[in-house]
Design an enzyme around this catalytic site. Structure first.
Site, PDB file in Angstrom:
ATOM      1  CG  ASP A 119     -23.135  11.393  64.406  1.00  0.00           C
ATOM      2  OD1 ASP A 119     -24.047  11.396  63.558  1.00  0.00           O
ATOM      3  OD2 ASP A 119     -23.322  11.163  65.618  1.00  0.00           O
ATOM      4  CE  LYS A 145     -26.124  -6.399  71.682  1.00  0.00           C
ATOM      5  NZ  LYS A 145     -25.037  -5.530  72.155  1.00  0.00           N
ATOM      6  CB  SER A 171     -23.559  -4.616  68.439  1.00  0.00           C
ATOM      7  OG  SER A 171     -22.668  -4.563  69.516  1.00  0.00           O
TER       8      SER A 171
END
Length: 502
Positions: free
Chosen positions: A368, A382, A357
């Protein structure tokens, strides 16, 4: 054939009669709570679920109280049956009429109670749990119901509570303090580890369970209590004034010029605590600080905005995460703002199969944006966001209402985050080599994997299978080695941003 309580007597008459007969719960309040919860599920859940489907599953949840009952819809009629016969028969409301379906849920419970002592004797909380757990079966595995007591504990973990700042364990029937949190009322009042709590406000605690003792220690912020302790054979009395206690989620160690931050979850103070500790460390160490390790292994997540705030400490600008859902309020793009204190520090993030999460949001954002090298195993996967809906009974529904996407655009749900250095013991040696070019090619495919391409996603996850690595040393050893080798760190960082050639 029975026609059902509501059909025979009228809803108002039934509710009045049941309120007198069933002392365990207020039927009018139950209908209000059920209607509120069903409406929230229909309006906000990530997937479109008709009121009729949610309500039917809610009614079927009553079988959790007494398995003899079943509910089915046929030919525009809803039928309640047991093993012997049709107990009641009702006209089905319009598919999207939430209020009427909520009334029908209560009517079914009343009619079931006429034949079942198990249903009749169930208190309100037992009813709500059966109904909402049934209703949420329509939704997904991550949506859940919490009763009033559990919900209060959940809110305390997220937002804090009035307490004194200790952890205790029941040892041979005694409440023994095992930790006193620094800068809390307990620390200021002189409480110590190994003290045994004998009395709270003059009342003995022996024989109470953990939750009962915790309830006595907690109370309104600024209220006072008297704690009587046994310490080394002596009895000590301390007056303690409660304050807002937010569970500690960040711990710090500094080793060989590397600041290591273990983040166990994300609550209201996670980001501010990390920022304070990091600022103090930078001021104290200056140029001797080589880099930062964020240990997210075993971190199940928590508050989304606090994970975003942690990411913002390290990212100068650009996207951190986007959320996309059916309800327009679920759609957002959260970005970094320049000017934070750690935008120039080398960062390594440790993840494992239990990093989930909000922990995955932080890890994917740092990867990224080219700000961190990830070490460990694939994360949990998740990739959904839950909103917490407080109900009229003071319980709450945690409801999945959006998916989150990494800055590069891929959906994390069912896929997770891929580390540059894999430590999964189930992984082949060739994949554990840490070859930047190989990793860059794999990551490019990872970022293009569509949400519906389940076979590809499964194969990608098998490249570095998610496992628990919370207590292993390998990840930390690799992190220290990488932060001590700037050229190796730079090669892996370039691979994460796709700047490595074949």
């Amino acid at each position: 054939m029975a026609w059902g309580a509501a059909a025979l007597l009228g809803v108002a008459t039934v509710l009045s009669a049941a309120s007198e007969a069933w002392a365990g719960w207020d039927v009018v309040e139950a209908q209000r709570t059920v209607a509120y919860g069903l409406a929230a599920i229909v309006d906000r859940h990530l997937q479109q679920v008709p009121a009729a489907a949610v309500a039917l599953d809610a009614m079927r949840g009553l079988a959790d109280i007494d398995p003899q009952f079943a509910v089915a819809i046929q030919g525009g009629r809803v039928r309640l049956t047991n093993a012997e016969r049709v107990v009641a028969d009702y006209p089905a409301p319009a598919a999207d009429d939430v209020e009427s379906w909520a009334r029908l849920v209560i009517s079914v419970a009343l009619d079931a109670g006429e034949l079942s002592p198990l249903v009749r004797d169930a208190d309100a909380e037992r009813l709500y749990r059966a109904v909402f757990e049934g209703a949420l079966g329509t939704a997904d595995l991550h949506s859940r119901y919490a009763g009033a007591t559990e919900a209060r504990d959940n809110r305390a973990n997220r937002n804090g509570f009035g307490g004194i700042g200790i952890r205790f364990e029941l040892i041979e029937g005694e409440a023994r303090i095992v930790d006193v949190v620094e800068d809390t009322p307990a620390a200021r009042a002189g409480l110590q580890a190994d003290d045994v709590i004998v009395l709270i406000d003059g009342k003995p605690v022996r024989g109470l369970d953990r939750s009962e003792i915790s309830a006595r220690l907690r109370g309104a912020v600024a209220s006072a209590l008297i704690v009587t302790l046994r310490r080394a054979g002596q009895t000590i009395e301390a007056k303690v004034q409660r304050s807002l206690i937010v569970p500690k989620t960040v711990t710090q160690t500094v080793d060989g010029g590397i600041a290591i931050y273990r983040i166990s979850s994300f609550n209201q103070r996670t980001a501010s605590t990390l920022e304070t500790k990091l600022r103090e460390t930078r001021e104290r160490m200056g140029s001797r600080l080589k880099g930062v390790v964020l240990d997210l292994r075993g971190n199940p997540g928590g508050l989304l905005d606090k994970a975003v705030a942690v990411a913002d400490l390290f990212i100068a600008d650009g996207p951190i995460v986007s959320t996309r859902g059916r309800n327009p309020a679920a759609n957002a793009v959260l970005t970094a703002r320049p000017g934070d204190l750690a935008e120039d520090l080398p960062v390594v993030v440790l993840i494992d199969g239990r990093s989930a999460s909000s922990a995955e949001i932080l890890a994917s954002a740092l990867q990224d944006s080219g700000r961190a090298v990830l070490i460990g195993t694939n994360s949990y996967g998740k990739g959904t966001v839950q909103t917490v809906i407080r109900l009229p009974n003071d319980g709450e529904i945690t409801l999945t209402w959006s998916r989150f996407h990494a800055p590069s655009g891929y959906a994390l749900h069912g896929l997770g985050v891929l580390p540059a250095l894999c430590t999964s013991p189930q992984q082949a040696t060739a994949e554990r080599s840490g070859d930047p070019a190989r990793f860059a090619r794999t990551l490019a495919v990872w970022r293009q994997a569509g949400l519906d391409d389940t076979d590809l996603r499964r194969r990608l996850r098998d490249l570095c299978p998610p496992v628990r690595r919370t207590d292993t040393a390998e990840e930390m050893i690799q992190a220290r080695r990488l932060l001590s080798d700037p050229s190796a760190f730079a090669r892996l960082l370039a691979a994460e941003t796709g700047h490595v050639g074949p």
